[in-house]
Design an enzyme around this catalytic site. Sequence first.
Site, PDB file in Angstrom:
ATOM      1  N   CYS A  80      -3.834 -10.792 -12.063  1.00 22.66           N
ATOM      2  CA  CYS A  80      -3.121 -10.240 -10.908  1.00 22.66           C
ATOM      3  C   CYS A  80      -2.903 -11.309  -9.839  1.00 22.66           C
ATOM      4  CB  CYS A  80      -3.908  -9.074 -10.329  1.00 22.66           C
ATOM      5  SG  CYS A  80      -3.149  -8.297  -8.897  1.00 22.66           S
ATOM      6  N   GLN A 119      -1.912  -4.082  10.953  1.00 20.61           N
ATOM      7  CA  GLN A 119      -2.852  -4.898  10.190  1.00 20.61           C
ATOM      8  C   GLN A 119      -3.499  -4.088   9.070  1.00 20.61           C
ATOM      9  OE1 GLN A 119      -3.493  -8.076  10.327  1.00 20.61           O
ATOM     10  NE2 GLN A 119      -2.985  -8.846  12.363  1.00 20.61           N
ATOM     11  N   CYS A 170      -2.084 -16.342  11.544  1.00 24.14           N
ATOM     12  CA  CYS A 170      -2.364 -16.046  10.137  1.00 24.14           C
ATOM     13  C   CYS A 170      -2.149 -17.274   9.262  1.00 24.14           C
ATOM     14  CB  CYS A 170      -1.505 -14.884   9.648  1.00 24.14           C
ATOM     15  SG  CYS A 170       0.271 -15.174   9.770  1.00 24.14           S
TER      16      CYS A 170
END
Length: 480
Positions: free
Chosen positions: A77, A288, A429
Amino acid sequence: MQKNDTAVTAITDIGVNGEGIGKVDGYTLFIKDAVIGDTVEAKVMKAKKNYGYARLMKIIEPSPDRVEPVCPFARKCGGCQIQEMSYERQLAFKEQKVRGNLERIGGFDGELLDQVMEPILGMENPFGYRNKAQFPFGKDRNGNTVTGFYAGRTHDIIANTDCALGVPVNRKILEIILEYMEQYGVSPYDEKSGKGLIRHALIRYGFQTGEIMVCLVVNGTAKDLSHAEKLTEKLCTLEGMTSISISPNTERTNVIMGKTYEVLWGQGYITDTIGGIRYQISPLSFYQVNPAQTEKLYSTALEYAELTGKETVWDLYCGIGTITLFLAQKAKSVYGVEIVPQAIDDARRNAHINGIENAEFFVGKAEEVLPKYYAAHGENAAAADDADNADDMAHADVIVVDPPRKGCDEALLDTIVKMKPEKVVYVSCDSATLARDLKMLCGNGYELKRVRAVDQFPMTVHVETVCLLSHKSPDSVINC
């Protein structure tokens, strides 16, 4: 090295996409699924002049930090890049990643960083933390409809309804959707042909309220969703179901959500709370994904701002007002800026439902709104009779920025420098663009006072960072 060469190497670092990094006679290899501390045998699949990409063939000596992944699909994944690394080592890696970018890109001295960097904020349980997930639908090789997550760097779906990072109810929701599609012959979208109906399912969950949202992204309209009432009937049996909607997206694009949504059942939003502030979250809202860590992140930003109730604050890239409303509890006035109109609608609504009257919101690009506002009100401030009002219009005491990964626009940074706020709180971020922007600000009158990483995304290479910058002459005043 050449394609198909094999080599043995020790893994000493991790790349931006989670690949292990090793060197063979100075040649850098990026090796997926290798962990810092491993010694591995790898086969070169793609060779460039100074670096190459290799496949992990054998783990010769496992890292002491290598662990058995919780999810059986972790290696395939694309969602979790470093689940095979112990959580303690993940935190150390992320802290060093932030520090390394501040040193290498920002040019900050190691001794200064020793003083200003505070311990990373991690999680007690780094699984099951996501309040949002977007699951693509498609067909497997046998023609069966499946959903799950894309394999790394592909759009091949790994069939899995039980993601270790998501909430347990996701599995029940996805099984209901798959059963409905099979029963009524509703086809999944095919990216290659552009045909088929259901593209994605967006699921949101309110950790504090228990409210659930399901939004189907469809290659059509609500009328194309046959027997939609049967689907909503089944979904409504789940405790907490609050909002069921569709978002039309008929474009041949990798963008998941459409530009609008239509409510099929319930209301167009769910609610959740962070730090005592209640938020309404629509399908198109940015919110978020890790509420437990978000409270730590925003509390850190609020702590760094050191508000006393007298300050004027600008919150740039404010989204639905999450940080803005945190700040408004302690500031005199707060101005939020966000480019997405629906997010500003949500922000204004969130201010209203929380009884917050000292927050005002503007739609537009932060790099355009703030310079225009400053130019207009800077000129007006000189003629203002009310000194307090003049100060409020002429400058900000604190500016908070929480930009996308690309960081702040140069025009925005220039305006911040001109406005000379006493403090700048930078929430990032991406520590690389953070370091670049801090270098500019610290070259123009600011100094780095505090830095703290927050692990917002366990099991991935991503990390949030909060920084406090202080003006070197905090008592300076703008004369306009």
